[in-house]
Design a protein around this motif. Structure first.
Motif, mmCIF file in Angstrom:
data_model
loop_
_atom_site.group_PDB
_atom_site.id
_atom_site.type_symbol
_atom_site.label_atom_id
_atom_site.label_comp_id
_atom_site.label_asym_id
_atom_site.label_seq_id
_atom_site.Cartn_x
_atom_site.Cartn_y
_atom_site.Cartn_z
ATOM 1 N N MET A 27 0.820 -1.212 0.000
ATOM 2 C CA MET A 27 0.000 0.000 0.000
ATOM 3 C C MET A 27 0.856 1.266 0.000
ATOM 4 O O MET A 27 0.488 2.267 -0.616
ATOM 5 C CB MET A 27 -0.962 0.017 1.194
ATOM 6 N N VAL A 28 2.014 1.241 0.659
ATOM 7 C CA VAL A 28 2.925 2.384 0.629
ATOM 8 C C VAL A 28 3.355 2.647 -0.810
ATOM 9 O O VAL A 28 3.328 3.789 -1.288
ATOM 10 C CB VAL A 28 4.162 2.147 1.531
ATOM 11 N N ALA A 29 3.759 1.602 -1.495
ATOM 12 C CA ALA A 29 4.212 1.747 -2.884
ATOM 13 C C ALA A 29 3.101 2.326 -3.762
ATOM 14 O O ALA A 29 3.340 3.253 -4.556
ATOM 15 C CB ALA A 29 4.677 0.401 -3.430
ATOM 16 N N ILE A 30 1.897 1.804 -3.621
ATOM 17 C CA ILE A 30 0.772 2.301 -4.421
ATOM 18 C C ILE A 30 0.473 3.758 -4.099
ATOM 19 O O ILE A 30 0.277 4.579 -4.996
ATOM 20 C CB ILE A 30 -0.476 1.404 -4.220
ATOM 21 N N THR A 31 0.464 4.100 -2.804
ATOM 22 C CA THR A 31 0.177 5.478 -2.397
ATOM 23 C C THR A 31 1.231 6.440 -2.938
ATOM 24 O O THR A 31 0.901 7.530 -3.417
ATOM 25 C CB THR A 31 0.097 5.590 -0.864
ATOM 26 N N ILE A 32 2.503 6.042 -2.874
ATOM 27 C CA ILE A 32 3.569 6.904 -3.375
ATOM 28 C C ILE A 32 3.430 7.126 -4.877
ATOM 29 O O ILE A 32 3.564 8.259 -5.372
ATOM 30 C CB ILE A 32 4.955 6.337 -3.004
ATOM 31 N N VAL A 33 3.140 6.080 -5.628
ATOM 32 C CA VAL A 33 2.983 6.224 -7.081
ATOM 33 C C VAL A 33 1.813 7.146 -7.410
ATOM 34 O O VAL A 33 1.933 8.039 -8.266
ATOM 35 C CB VAL A 33 2.815 4.836 -7.753
ATOM 36 N N VAL A 34 0.694 6.965 -6.728
ATOM 37 C CA VAL A 34 -0.477 7.817 -6.989
ATOM 38 C C VAL A 34 -0.174 9.262 -6.583
ATOM 39 O O VAL A 34 -0.476 10.204 -7.332
ATOM 40 C CB VAL A 34 -1.726 7.278 -6.254
ATOM 41 N N ALA A 35 0.430 9.456 -5.404
ATOM 42 C CA ALA A 35 0.756 10.814 -4.953
ATOM 43 C C ALA A 35 1.750 11.472 -5.905
ATOM 44 O O ALA A 35 1.633 12.669 -6.205
ATOM 45 C CB ALA A 35 1.327 10.767 -3.531
ATOM 46 N N TRP A 36 2.709 10.719 -6.395
ATOM 47 C CA TRP A 36 3.694 11.238 -7.340
ATOM 48 C C TRP A 36 3.003 11.710 -8.619
ATOM 49 O O TRP A 36 3.308 12.766 -9.164
ATOM 50 C CB TRP A 36 4.740 10.174 -7.631
ATOM 51 N N ALA A 37 2.046 10.913 -9.091
ATOM 52 C CA ALA A 37 1.305 11.289 -10.296
ATOM 53 C C ALA A 37 0.513 12.579 -10.081
ATOM 54 O O ALA A 37 0.338 13.373 -11.003
ATOM 55 C CB ALA A 37 0.368 10.160 -10.706
ATOM 56 N N ILE A 38 0.065 12.813 -8.844
ATOM 57 C CA ILE A 38 -0.751 13.999 -8.563
ATOM 58 C C ILE A 38 0.113 15.226 -8.264
ATOM 59 O O ILE A 38 -0.120 16.300 -8.817
ATOM 60 C CB ILE A 38 -1.723 13.719 -7.387
ATOM 61 N N VAL A 39 1.115 15.075 -7.376
ATOM 62 C CA VAL A 39 1.901 16.249 -6.971
ATOM 63 C C VAL A 39 3.133 16.466 -7.829
ATOM 64 O O VAL A 39 3.704 17.565 -7.835
ATOM 65 C CB VAL A 39 2.299 16.185 -5.475
ATOM 66 N N GLY A 40 3.604 15.443 -8.524
ATOM 67 C CA GLY A 40 4.739 15.585 -9.422
ATOM 68 C C GLY A 40 6.094 15.686 -8.756
ATOM 69 O O GLY A 40 7.079 16.003 -9.395
ATOM 70 N N ASP A 41 6.152 15.404 -7.445
ATOM 71 C CA ASP A 41 7.410 15.490 -6.701
ATOM 72 C C ASP A 41 7.587 14.196 -5.910
ATOM 73 O O ASP A 41 6.764 13.873 -5.055
ATOM 74 C CB ASP A 41 7.369 16.694 -5.759
ATOM 75 N N VAL A 42 8.679 13.485 -6.186
ATOM 76 C CA VAL A 42 8.908 12.183 -5.537
ATOM 77 C C VAL A 42 9.065 12.333 -4.032
ATOM 78 O O VAL A 42 8.544 11.516 -3.266
ATOM 79 C CB VAL A 42 10.155 11.485 -6.135
#
Length: 77
Positions: A27-42
């Motif tokens: 779930m961490v991995a999925i959340t990070i990928v989705v958040a990255w797609a939204i905020v654009g900052d790793v």
């Protein structure tokens, strides 16, 4: 007296903890990928993913342990 919460857990605490941690890592991995797609900052995405999932991990573990003690809906062995 209602005994639906008295039953011993069917799994050890270590098994429940291992399941919790493996699930939360996914779930961490999925959340990070989705958040990255939204905020654009790793970096921001990692912060969002880690904080959200630390809270969710504790909640899930407690929830899983509670349901493991509920006899409702289980057939007798």
């Amino acid at each position: 007296m209602d005994t639906s919460f008295v039953r011993r857990p069917r799994q050890s605490w270590s098994r429940a903890l291992a399941k919790t941690l493996c699930y939360r890592l996914l779930m961490v991995a999925i959340t990070i990928v989705v958040a990255w797609a939204i905020v654009g900052d790793v970096s921001e995405a990692a912060s969002i993913g880690l904080v959200a999932n630390v809270v969710k991990t504790g909640t899930y573990y407690g929830y899983e342990r509670l349901w493991d003690r509920v006899a409702w809906g289980l057939e007798s062995a």
